[in-house]
Motif scaffolding. Structure first.
Motif: not given
Length: 135
Positions: A71-81, A104-112
């Motif tokens: 949650s705290e790093h949402w914007k950084l992840m969204e922009k750079y990850c 808390q979900n994450q803002p970028v695509p992920y896969k297992i």
């Protein structure tokens, strides 16, 4: 203190996080999250592979702390990850990931994935997609 996870940033745009199998403690888990935060210091596009094949189940408090970190790093992840690939062979660890994402979900695509090679292949495809969007 025994290390909870190692972070390899030797490849500029690919970060590899490898869980060591050590039990999570407040100290080693905080160190892991602190090091994870530092990967965004350079403000460059990156992808992350989390190798959780040796991961132990973190305490529920640490799972919540991971969710707070997201949650705290949402914007950084969204922009750079570009995205995150998880290499998980254990059903219990897959369940832990679901618990974290329920907080808390994450803002970028992920896969297992089951193997590192599959994860690397997928990461290379998402890197290429993002590069095409930027051009």
């Amino acid at each position: 203190m025994k290390t909870y996870a190692t972070i390899d940033s030797s490849e500029e745009s690919l970060i590899k996080v490898t869980f060591t199998g050590e039990k999570s403690t407040d100290e080693n888990f905080n160190q892991y999250l602190s090091e994870l935060s530092k990967i965004y210091d350079n403000r460059i596009n990156l992808s992350i592979i989390f190798d959780a094949r040796k991961a132990g189940i973190p305490k529920l408090s640490h799972q919540k702390k991971q969710a707070t970190w997201l949650s705290e790093h949402w914007k950084l992840m969204e922009k750079y990850c570009n995205g995150t690939a998880y290499v998980i062979s254990n059903a219990a660890i897959r369940a832990v990931l679901k618990v974290i994402f329920s907080f808390q979900n994450q803002p970028v695509p992920y896969k297992i994935f089951s193997t590192i090679d599959e994860a690397k292949e997928w990461v290379s495809t998402i890197d290429n997609k993002k590069a095409k969007k930027i051009s």
